[in-house]
Design a protein around this motif. Structure first.
Motif, mmCIF file in Angstrom:
data_model
loop_
_atom_site.group_PDB
_atom_site.id
_atom_site.type_symbol
_atom_site.label_atom_id
_atom_site.label_comp_id
_atom_site.label_asym_id
_atom_site.label_seq_id
_atom_site.Cartn_x
_atom_site.Cartn_y
_atom_site.Cartn_z
ATOM 1 N N TYR A 125 0.492 -1.086 0.554
ATOM 2 C CA TYR A 125 -0.086 0.059 0.040
ATOM 3 C C TYR A 125 0.918 0.884 -0.014
ATOM 4 O O TYR A 125 1.762 1.437 1.312
ATOM 5 N N GLN B 291 -4.904 3.161 7.365
ATOM 6 C CA GLN B 291 -4.406 2.156 7.466
ATOM 7 C C GLN B 291 -3.228 1.861 8.533
ATOM 8 O O GLN B 291 -3.762 0.940 9.373
ATOM 9 N N THR C 70 -3.694 -0.269 12.266
ATOM 10 C CA THR C 70 -3.189 -1.709 12.349
ATOM 11 C C THR C 70 -2.872 -2.322 13.492
ATOM 12 O O THR C 70 -3.119 -4.371 13.872
ATOM 13 N N ASN D 262 -7.403 -2.867 10.991
ATOM 14 C CA ASN D 262 -7.428 -1.762 9.408
ATOM 15 C C ASN D 262 -7.666 -2.531 8.255
ATOM 16 O O ASN D 262 -8.433 -3.860 8.531
ATOM 17 N N THR D 263 -8.635 -1.948 7.667
ATOM 18 C CA THR D 263 -10.191 -1.977 6.629
ATOM 19 C C THR D 263 -9.398 -3.598 5.136
ATOM 20 O O THR D 263 -9.449 -3.719 4.936
ATOM 21 N N LYS D 264 -7.815 -2.911 4.868
ATOM 22 C CA LYS D 264 -7.243 -2.710 4.161
ATOM 23 C C LYS D 264 -6.304 -3.952 4.073
ATOM 24 O O LYS D 264 -5.397 -4.301 4.830
ATOM 25 N N TRP E 282 -2.430 -5.674 4.376
ATOM 26 C CA TRP E 282 -1.247 -5.476 3.066
ATOM 27 C C TRP E 282 -0.770 -5.629 3.716
ATOM 28 O O TRP E 282 -0.791 -5.989 5.217
#
Length: 520
Positions: free
Chosen positions: A358, A395, A399, A404-406, A408
């Motif tokens: 990311y 993000q 974390t 976090n929603t993505k 990575w």
């Protein structure tokens, strides 16, 4: 003695600042446009707000601002003499009472990126222009924290309180709320939220008659990097200052409107490994070290940075005090062993590893070199690219708590020197229970950080603990380490600007010539 001290301070203030009629004014109609893609809230904060100290391009990293002197009474008490004759942007007075009011709000919701949230006890009024700060324990970083303890008007505090965030402070809305040389007129730029554009106007009652030099400043935070480059290089009046990818140095050198400005820096490029909920193979220390061994930092520096930077063994820039001594012996992995000579060994450890990256678009010039090196040892990188730093921070800061929603595995941000010639700017991400860290819990590393908090930068004790932190992180391979970048900027040819080596753009110092597009 107090009466004599007050009299002398009063005479000094009158001698320097009494002749209001002689104060310089910004050039009428002057307008500066800047693009700050990394940490914009930090780069402009001291142009809008003020604290006891402010960033300075000197060895200490700071100079006096709302204070004019200070004394360390003992290990837990600091006393400051305040600048007299200063008013907030709304006309209300700045004095010891204003400091105490601000510190009451600060105590309720302090910033969370150092230890000040737990070691600050109280502020005490000695007289109208003298205050004492009481701490609960020895804390060597207090003066650097004081740079970020900014003072606001009572209406602002009643509406928003203090920061209470893991990011450095800035105003939550436009208005005459600060003490700085510029008033935020439009937009807002905080660590976790920002508008794509903010407009600043000169503060007509700023305490220093020399500043600011320019009437209006427009700050862009979310431009596409290619579009921004065109605005600076090919079009007059659209962009006066921006950091550029080093691959575009020739474009700016040959530009009709912009000139190339470079300078050494204490900035860092932080490439996190997600050791909270990322790829499980990253939990293997040998895998993390192998990834770092595969990165040819010298080739990365020469080809992709175009020589604009310095090789380093960990995240911290080599110019930091303390770090400068450690890097004499601790070397980047690729300086110890040529990645080519151990490529088969690295491939055996890393082959088949697939990592999600990311990143902001502005770092793609670096990723091209990293991707090249990692592909040779069997690693595939999948890129998720954004133009907005706030997306990256949303993000990163989630974390540590696994919110976090993505998905990575590697994440990069421009960790420019926001703590001003102090390696905490980099060491911040090693405090494993803090928002900024994506490292799994490490009690030994956390104990080194606690030890560092007690010591003052520039002392032998600080140097020793800095070495322990760096060696531990190096041996653990907790991040992907790449060279530190120089400042590389496109600056309008009619603009005079000397960049600081840290994360501060002193907008109040910048000047335009009579031939600048805004006043010509």
């Amino acid at each position: 003695m107090k009466a004599v001290k007050a009299l002398l301070r009063g005479i000094l203030v009158l001698a320097l600042f009494a002749p209001n009629a002689g104060w310089a004014k910004p050039i009428a109609g002057s307008h500066l446009k800047v693009f700050i893609p990394s940490l914009p809230y930090i780069y402009i904060s001291h142009s809008i707000n003020a604290a006891l100290l402010k960033p300075a391009n000197n060895k200490k990293g700071w100079e006096y601002d709302m204070a004019v002197a200070h004394r360390k009474i003992d290990e837990t008490i600091y006393e400051f003499d305040l600048r007299q004759g200063v008013k907030f942007q709304d006309g209300s007075p700045f004095n010891a009472d204003a400091v105490l009011m601000n510190m009451e709000y600060f105590k309720k919701a302090p910033f969370l990126f150092t230890k000040i949230d737990t070691v600050f006890d109280r502020a005490e009024k000695v007289d109208d222009y003298t205050v004492r700060f009481h701490l609960t324990e020895k804390y060597g970083q207090f003066l650097n924290d004081a740079i970020w303890i900014q003072f606001y008007t009572q209406p602002y505090l009643e509406k928003y309180g203090w920061n209470g965030k893991p990011t450095c402070p800035n105003l939550a809305e436009p208005g005459p709320y600060g003490l700085g040389p510029y008033i935020l007129k439009e937009g807002y730029i905080e660590g976790d939220r920002q508008t794509p554009k903010a407009v600043l106007v000169a503060n007509p009652s700023y305490w220093n008659p020399e500043y600011p030099k320019i009437e209006t400043v427009t700050v862009y935070t979310e431009l596409d990097s290619k579009v921004a480059l065109e605005m600076a290089a090919d079009k007059e009046g659209q962009l006066d200052i921006m950091p550029i990818p080093v691959s575009e140095k020739d474009l700016i050198s040959n530009s009709r409107y912009s000139k190339l400005v470079t300078a050494p820096s204490t900035d860092n490029i932080a490439i996190h490994m997600n050791l909270r909920n990322g790829n499980e193979r990253l939990m293997d220390q040998d895998v993390r070290i192998a990834l770092n061994k595969a990165i040819d930092q010298r080739r990365l520096l020469n080809k992709y940075y175009r020589g604009e930077g310095q090789i380093k063994p960990t995240l911290a820039a080599p110019l930091y005090p303390g770090v400068d001594k450690v890097v004499k012996n601790l070397k980047a992995y690729s300086e110890v062993q040529d990645p080519k000579s151990i490529r088969d060994e690295l491939k055996a450890k890393l082959k088949g590893l697939e990592l999600n990256v990311y990143t902001q678009d502005r770092f793609m010039y670096i990723w091209k070199g990293i991707d090249r090196d990692l592909r040779k040892v069997g690693v595939k990188l999948n890129f998720n690219i954004t133009s907005s730093e706030k997306d990256v921070f949303s993000q990163l800061l989630a974390t540590n708590a696994r919110k976090n929603t993505k998905e990575w595995d590697l994440l990069v941000w421009g960790d420019d020197d926001w703590y001003y010639n102090h390696p905490w700017s980099a060491f911040l991400v090693y405090r494993t229970h803090n928002y900024w860290s994506t490292i799994f819990p490490d009690s030994k590393l956390d104990s080194y950080i606690e030890e560092m908090f007690r010591e003052s930068v520039g002392t032998p004790e600080f140097d020793k603990v800095a070495e322990k932190i760096m060696q531990h992180v190096y041996n653990s391979g907790y991040m992907l380490f790449v060279p530190t970048p120089n400042k590389v900027l496109a600056v309008n040819k009619e603009v005079t600007y000397t960049p600081y080596r840290m994360a501060n753009m002193p907008l109040w110092e910048i000047e335009v010539s009579p031939s600048h597009w805004s006043v010509r």
